[in-house]
Motif scaffolding. Structure first.
Motif, short mmCIF file in Angstrom:
data_model
loop_
_atom_site.label_atom_id
_atom_site.label_comp_id
_atom_site.label_asym_id
_atom_site.label_seq_id
_atom_site.Cartn_x
_atom_site.Cartn_y
_atom_site.Cartn_z
N VAL A 298 -32.74 24.77 -8.47
CA VAL A 298 -32.51 24.50 -7.06
C VAL A 298 -32.68 25.81 -6.30
O VAL A 298 -32.68 26.89 -6.90
CB VAL A 298 -31.11 23.88 -6.82
N PRO A 299 -32.85 25.76 -4.96
CA PRO A 299 -33.16 26.98 -4.21
C PRO A 299 -32.17 28.12 -4.40
O PRO A 299 -32.59 29.29 -4.47
CB PRO A 299 -33.19 26.49 -2.76
N THR A 300 -30.87 27.83 -4.47
CA THR A 300 -29.91 28.93 -4.64
C THR A 300 -30.13 29.65 -5.96
O THR A 300 -29.87 30.86 -6.07
CB THR A 300 -28.45 28.42 -4.57
N MET A 301 -30.61 28.93 -6.97
CA MET A 301 -30.90 29.55 -8.26
C MET A 301 -32.13 30.45 -8.16
O MET A 301 -32.16 31.54 -8.75
CB MET A 301 -31.09 28.48 -9.33
N LEU A 302 -33.15 29.98 -7.43
CA LEU A 302 -34.32 30.83 -7.20
C LEU A 302 -33.90 32.13 -6.52
O LEU A 302 -34.38 33.22 -6.87
CB LEU A 302 -35.36 30.12 -6.33
N LYS A 303 -33.01 32.01 -5.55
CA LYS A 303 -32.58 33.21 -4.82
C LYS A 303 -31.82 34.17 -5.73
O LYS A 303 -31.98 35.39 -5.64
CB LYS A 303 -31.73 32.85 -3.62
N ARG A 304 -30.98 33.63 -6.61
CA ARG A 304 -30.24 34.51 -7.52
C ARG A 304 -31.19 35.23 -8.47
O ARG A 304 -30.94 36.39 -8.83
CB ARG A 304 -29.22 33.69 -8.31
N ILE B 98 -33.13 23.14 -17.78
CA ILE B 98 -32.55 22.18 -16.83
C ILE B 98 -31.25 22.79 -16.32
O ILE B 98 -30.21 22.73 -16.98
CB ILE B 98 -32.31 20.81 -17.49
N ALA B 99 -31.33 23.40 -15.14
CA ALA B 99 -30.20 24.14 -14.60
C ALA B 99 -29.35 23.36 -13.60
O ALA B 99 -28.16 23.65 -13.46
CB ALA B 99 -30.69 25.45 -13.95
N PRO B 100 -29.89 22.37 -12.86
CA PRO B 100 -29.03 21.63 -11.93
C PRO B 100 -27.92 20.90 -12.65
O PRO B 100 -28.06 20.54 -13.83
CB PRO B 100 -30.00 20.64 -11.26
N PRO B 101 -26.79 20.64 -11.98
CA PRO B 101 -25.70 19.90 -12.61
C PRO B 101 -26.18 18.54 -13.11
O PRO B 101 -26.90 17.82 -12.40
CB PRO B 101 -24.67 19.75 -11.49
#
Length: 597
Positions: A326-332, A277-280
């Motif tokens: 979230v999408p920014t995490m996928l991109k990272r 669970i990565a989202p804030p």
């Protein structure tokens, strides 16, 4: 098929309408088939093992405290007391120990400040066990809970604390300065970090107090909007079984119809396994994800700060099957060197649930090409509630879609400015009707209604298969030279360039066109390209009028904690970048003149 046969078989042209009855039979047969398929998938998921028969008495005892947010954790502890409820940067903590700390903190808050129903408690902290201890203790006391965004500046925090009438604030010590800047005068408790002479959660847990006996109920959780266009709004949601019951009232037939949607979910994850669970946790997505993990008896893997390799290592180490990102995490993750990405064994993954911000089509495709067809994309909002869900098959067939609404429960339509429904392929206002729509903001305002449907504030379109595409926010659309441009489309085109790490597009005033497009671009480390090269890239994929006339390069873009672009701040970012570039040119010119002399 039965309906077609009925039409073809009515050779005597009798007036009896066979297609109606046979159509109903066909729908019933299809529903039965979906129910059988869903039942098989439920068994395959391990859902039947979520309540061990030997622990039923303990579960019944845990429900004595009412049915609400805190009960979710208490029920986890009753079913699987020795299983870690969370693994954070401090290591594992069992469900029984976490629930014990929640109960003791609730008792201490009641004994020391008489916290109870009608009072409001704010929680401001990063992703760690302290968030759960503080938030769930407030819920156990039936107080109104307000999770605060740690990305807010001091003045923003102050406006929220004042508007929501927060009487008690629990927060991480790293935010002392922001709280001081906020002007907050209420009671403070430090969750972790330097206390500065204030009481701490650890001290209160150690002290405890008389156990809280009365059942929890009647409290609310006030989730905050992202604040991308100003001060975040408060969205109250009532906690407890009564609220859930009223929301579900009349939805049972729809839930039965939604079995067909469940039958299409593939692959099926095994429930009860650890979840990333990565989202804030202060965000609706993260808040619901960790509550869902507790409900499923799953260990929640959380970290104070996101790190792509740490997530991959967690998936490998704990054989994770469900990851919430979230999408920014996928991109990272995709920005990691290929050898680094492929150095982790993540074959256990069955479901990567993405949401909270736009998912670029190219990113969805690239992620699935790398990790398999395990990506699911969701669309919802704090105000409108449930929305749509895209399966990997949807994302393969129509990259960029956010999927379809849940059959029989969510009704999403595309309408024009007058509320008239628009055909597939035509962009209009996205309106939503479902049992989880909010009743209004905490300041008394609400969103516009179109009949029984709520205006989401987004613009989008449906394709012929009923899949939804979100084209952008209504207030983000740019009218340039009489043409409508959605900045999200231009951003996605820029992000598809291999040298671009991040991009934001906004309209800036123009004497000739009214507004012209301007873009702020962040380059990948070590990458080099220029504005003209990016403009040529845009012209190769989009209409000429969608090409930004101004492109500046910056170190980073202003984003929220879940990766949403703070578009309102872009004009200032672009103006500052232009001024810095002009100053650099002037400095170079002066140095050049000095060297010649």
């Amino acid at each position: 098929m039965l309906t077609l046969s009925a039409k073809a078989g009515n050779r005597n042209n009798r007036s009896v309408d066979w297609t109606g009855p046979i159509g109903r039979v066909e729908r019933t047969a299809n529903l039965f088939d979906a129910a059988v398929t869903a039942a098989g998938r439920i068994r395959a998921s391990g859902a039947l093992g979520l309540v061990p028969p030997t622990r039923i008495p303990q579960l019944a005892w845990a429900l004595r405290g009412g049915v609400g947010l805190a009960t979710v954790l208490a029920a986890f502890a009753a079913r699987f007391p020795d299983r870690p409820a969370m693994i954070d940067d401090d290591g594992p903590i069992t469900a029984a120990d976490l629930d014990r700390q929640v109960q003791r903190l609730a008792a201490a808050l009641r004994a020391r400040w008489d916290v109870r129903r009608g009072q409001r408690v704010g929680v401001l902290c990063r992703n760690h066990r302290g968030f759960v201890i503080a938030a769930y203790a407030a819920a156990r006391l039936s107080a109104d809970l307000v999770p605060l965004n740690y990305g807010f500046a001091g003045p923003q925090i102050g406006e929220v604390l004042d508007r929501e009438r927060i009487g008690l604030l629990l927060y991480d010590g790293e935010f002392h300065t922001r709280i001081d800047e906020s002007g907050y005068q209420g009671r403070r408790v430090v969750i972790r970090g330097a206390a500065g002479g204030l009481p701490t959660v650890a001290e209160l847990v150690a002290a405890g107090g008389p156990p809280v006996r009365g059942p929890a109920g009647g409290g609310s959780i006030i989730m905050l909007t992202g604040g991308t266009t100003g001060v975040p709004k408060g969205v109250p949601r009532t906690l407890g079984v009564r609220a859930a019951g009223s929301a579900l009232a009349g939805s049972i037939p729809g839930m039965v119809a939604a079995l067909g949607d469940l039958a299409e979910v593939e692959p099926i994850p095994r429930l009860g396994r650890p979840m990333v669970i990565a989202p804030p946790l202060h965000h609706t997505y993260g808040f619901l994800a960790i509550a869902g993990a507790f409900l499923l008896g799953s260990t929640a893997l959380v970290h104070e700060r996101f790190d792509a390799e740490t997530v991959l290592a967690d998936i490998e180490r704990h054989r994770v099957q469900i990851a919430c990102l979230v999408p920014t995490m996928l991109k990272r993750i995709m920005d990691l060197p290929p050898d680094d990405r492929r150095g982790y064994h993540v074959e256990s993954l069955r479901m990567v649930v993405c949401g909270a911000a736009p998912l670029p089509p190219w990113l969805a495709t690239a992620f699935m090409d790398e990790f398999g067809d395990v990506l699911f994309n969701g669309y919802a909002s704090t105000e409108t509630g449930a929305g749509t869900f895209a399966t990997p098959a949807d994302l393969r067939a129509a990259p960029g879609t956010v999927g379809r609404p849940l059959t029989g429960i969510v009704d999403i339509r595309i309408v024009d400015g007058d509320g008239r429904e628009l055909p597939a392929g035509v962009t209009g206002r996205i309106v939503n009707k479902n049992p989880s729509m909010f009743q209004g903001y905490s300041d008394g305002k609400t969103k516009e209604m179109v009949g029984e449907h709520m205006d989401s504030g987004d613009l989008g379109h449906l394709d012929a298969a009923g899949r939804l595409f979100v084209d952008g926010r209504s207030d983000d659309m740019i009218v340039s030279g009489g043409e409508n441009v959605f900045p999200q489309e231009v951003e996605e085109a820029l992000l598809a360039h291999p040298a671009v790490a991040d991009a934001g597009v906004v309209g800036v005033p123009d004497d000739d066109f009214g507004y012209r497009l301007a873009a702020a671009v962040v380059l990948e480390p070590g990458a080099r390209t220029g504005a003209r090269a990016l403009q040529r890239h845009i012209k190769a994929t989009l209409a000429t009028y969608k090409m930004p006339r101004d492109i500046v390069f910056v170190a980073e873009l202003p984003r929220t904690t879940v990766g949403k672009l703070r578009r309102q701040q872009l004009p200032e970012v672009i103006a500052r970048a232009r001024a810095d570039a002009a100053a650099a040119v002037e400095s170079d010119s002066i140095q050049d003149m000095g060297s010649r002399s």
